[in-house]
Each structure stands twice: as structure tokens, then as C-alpha cells.
Design an enzyme around this catalytic site. Structure first.
Site, PDB file in Angstrom:
ATOM      1  N   HIS A  98       0.863  -1.133   0.097  1.00 53.28           N
ATOM      2  CA  HIS A  98       0.008   0.036   0.160  1.00 53.28           C
ATOM      3  C   HIS A  98       0.868   1.264   0.141  1.00 53.28           C
ATOM      4  O   HIS A  98       1.995   1.357   0.551  1.00 53.28           O
ATOM      5  CB  HIS A  98      -0.965   0.067   1.051  1.00 53.28           C
ATOM      6  CG  HIS A  98      -1.808   0.834   1.281  1.00 53.28           C
ATOM      7  ND1 HIS A  98      -1.925   2.265   1.448  1.00 53.28           N
ATOM      8  CD2 HIS A  98      -3.341   0.913   0.738  1.00 53.28           C
ATOM      9  CE1 HIS A  98      -2.773   2.922   1.227  1.00 53.28           C
ATOM     10  NE2 HIS A  98      -3.963   2.181   1.063  1.00 53.28           N
ATOM     11  N   GLU A 100       0.693   4.084   1.458  1.00 53.46           N
ATOM     12  CA  GLU A 100       1.235   4.319   2.842  1.00 53.46           C
ATOM     13  C   GLU A 100       2.145   3.783   3.602  1.00 53.46           C
ATOM     14  O   GLU A 100       2.972   4.264   4.174  1.00 53.46           O
ATOM     15  CB  GLU A 100      -0.181   4.256   3.776  1.00 53.46           C
ATOM     16  CG  GLU A 100      -1.243   5.253   3.247  1.00 53.46           C
ATOM     17  CD  GLU A 100      -2.632   5.039   3.451  1.00 53.46           C
ATOM     18  OE1 GLU A 100      -2.863   4.300   4.395  1.00 53.46           O
ATOM     19  OE2 GLU A 100      -3.398   5.545   2.886  1.00 53.46           O
TER      20      GLU A 100
HETATM   21  C1  PEP Z   1      -6.841   2.919   0.193  1.00 54.66           C
HETATM   22  O1  PEP Z   1      -6.393   3.285   1.159  1.00 54.66           O
HETATM   23  O2  PEP Z   1      -6.588   1.891  -0.410  1.00 54.66           O
HETATM   24  C2  PEP Z   1      -7.972   3.646  -0.525  1.00 54.66           C
HETATM   25  C3  PEP Z   1      -8.110   3.277  -1.696  1.00 54.66           C
HETATM   26  O3  PEP Z   1      -8.407   4.842   0.126  1.00 54.66           O
HETATM   27  P1  PEP Z   1      -9.710   5.788   0.013  1.00 54.66           P
HETATM   28  O4  PEP Z   1     -10.651   4.859  -0.811  1.00 54.66           O
HETATM   29  O5  PEP Z   1     -10.051   6.377   1.193  1.00 54.66           O
HETATM   30  O6  PEP Z   1      -9.252   6.617  -1.263  1.00 54.66           O
END
Ligand code: PEP
Length: 254
Positions: A98, A100
Site C-alpha cells: 500500500h 502508505e
Molecule cells: C486505500 O487506502 O486503499 C484507499 C483506496 O483509500 P480511499 O478509498 O479512502 O481513497
């Protein structure tokens, strides 16, 4: 026909009781309202995996996943959680790479290739995320970035192992920002990802690979995104924290 999936990523949100109650609501709504063949995955914090997996056991459409794991099965890595531990509490999926985690925890393509091995060798399935930053999109580098994320993270696998992988295209500039990629922008990248998979593993493997879109996907835009030929579902952050919104995204496939 490749599998259609809507996966929720709760990130570091909800306490245990809140998580349990939202998950029970999701299960009930999926039972009552979902008529298609789509699968539903909820990726929750580690400490809820055991309880949620137990609840999901009797619901064939619903599975549970973790949001990360360590690349080793065991050892002196204080505070870490291994794929083997995740498997042992009944979960089936692990999100890897991900943005993040790439951004805040310095996860590289090399580490992610090792984590992929750990996940697969414990008979779990990775949901492997790729995606470019705003800067990379604006400078036109995005195809190269995505190509190296996929090839360095996953192309050491053989075709049989790769068959266990779910991919997620998540443009970093669309995550949690309310800025969704247009259906055409997302489709362009999904088609590119599938072409790269076909070059490496052959067309039939590429045709069977589920590629999800993630980035501000919600009940309003899901149907349009999911109707693109190479978009096989979504990885949902914010909208997965409300059972009604999440199941409405799932129902975009009904
Ligand atoms: C995610 O964190 O994988 C994501 C897609 O977040 P959001 O839907 O909030 O953009």
C-alpha cells in the site's frame, strides 16, 4: 471469468467493538442484498483478524485479510507480525505495498517481493498495490513506475504462484483525497498492467488476474469504474468504514 472483488481497507481505524459491529452489519447486508458472484474482503487491524475470520467462516462471499506482514515467518523482530501468524488465525488475504506503507515505512519493491513470498508460502493471497504519485503522473513517468513496481515486486514468481495474486492499482493522488481517477484514466492503467502480465506470464494468466482500482471509490462512482473491461473491482478505504456505503459499492456488481 476472473474473480470480481470488493475489498475494504480499514487502515488504523475503528476500535475492536466498532469493527466487530460494522463487520456483522456487512455480513448481514451481503447475505440479504448481494445477488452477483462478487467476493467481499475486509482487511482489518491485526488484533481483529481472529474474531472477524471466525465470523466470516460461515459466509462464503466474505473473507478477511491483514494490511501488512513481515517477510520472515518467525524471529527476533519485536512488534512484527508474520504471514504464518496471520494464516494461523484464519485470515485469507494480505494487502502488500500500500502506498502508505511505501511512503511512511520505506517499503521497497525488494522488500515487497520478499513479503509476497512469505504470503504465498503460507497459502495466503496477496492484494498487491501499485500506483504513481501526483508528481510521477504529471511528469509522465507513471507507466515506468508501475512497470517497475510490478516487475520488481512480482515477476520473480512462476505462473502458478502469480495466479494467487490480486493486484490493486491505486494512484497515490486519489487515495483519501476525494479525487478519483476517471474511469478512462483507470482503465488505461489497468489495460497496461494486464499487458505487462501477459508479456511475462502469457495471455491466459493475464486474463485470469483480478486487478482492482483504489482511490476515493464510493457508492456514487463505483458502477462507472467497475464497468470498464479491465477493472475487476475495488480496494476501498474511507467508504469501507461505513457498512451501508461499503455494501453499496459491493452492489455495483449486482
Ligand atoms: C486505500 O487506502 O486503499 C484507499 C483506496 O483509500 P480511499 O478509498 O479512502 O481513497
Amino acid at each position: 471469468m476472473r474473480q470480481k472483488i470488493v475489498a475494504g481497507n480499514w487502515k488504523m481505524n475503528l476500535d475492536y467493538n466498532e469493527g466487530l459491529s460494522i463487520f456483522s452489519e456487512i455480513i448481514n447486508m451481503v447475505n440479504d442484498e448481494v445477488t452477483g458472484k462478487q467476493s467481499v474482503i475486509v482487511c482489518c487491524p491485526y488484533t481483529y483478524l481472529h474474531s472477524l475470520s471466525a465470523l466470516a467462516k460461515t459466509h462464503p462471499k466474505v473473507s478477511v485479510g491483514a494490511q501488512n506482514c513481515h517477510q520472515e515467518d518467525a524471529g527476533a523482530y519485536t512488534g512484527e507480525i508474520s504471514a504464518r501468524m496471520i494464516k494461523s488465525v484464519g485470515a485469507e488475504y494480505v494487502i502488500l505495498g500500500h502506498s502508505e506503507r511505501r511512503q511512511h515505512f520505506g517499503e521497497t519493491n525488494l522488500v515487497l517481493s520478499q513479503k509476497t513470498n512469505a504470503v504465498l508460502s503460507n497459502s495466503l493471497k496477496p492484494i498487491f498495490c501499485v500506483g504513481e504519485t501526483l508528481e510521477e503522473r504529471e511528469s509522465g513517468q507513471f507507466f515506468d513506475v508501475i512497470k517497475s513496481q510490478i516487475s520488481e515486486g512480482l515477476f520473480h514468481l512462476d505462473a502458478q504462484q502469480f495466479g494467487q495474486v490480486v493486484l490493486a492499482y491505486e494512484p497515490v493522488w486519489a487515495i483519501g483525497t476525494g479525487k478519483t481517477a476517471t474511469a478512462a484514466q483507470a482503465q488505461e492503467i489497468h489495460a497496461f498492467i494486464r499487458k505487462e502480465i501477459a508479456t511475462q506470464f502469457g495471455q491466459s494468466v493475464a486474463d485470469e488476474t483480478t486487478v482492482l482500482y483504489g482511490g476515493s471509490c464510493n457508492p456514487k462512482n463505483a458502477k462507472e469504474l467497475f464497468s470498464e473491461p479491465d477493472i475487476d473491482g475495488g480496494l476501498i478505504g474511507g467508504a469501507s468504514l461505513k457498512s451501508r456505503d461499503f455494501v453499496d459499492v459491493v452492489k455495483a456488481f449486482n
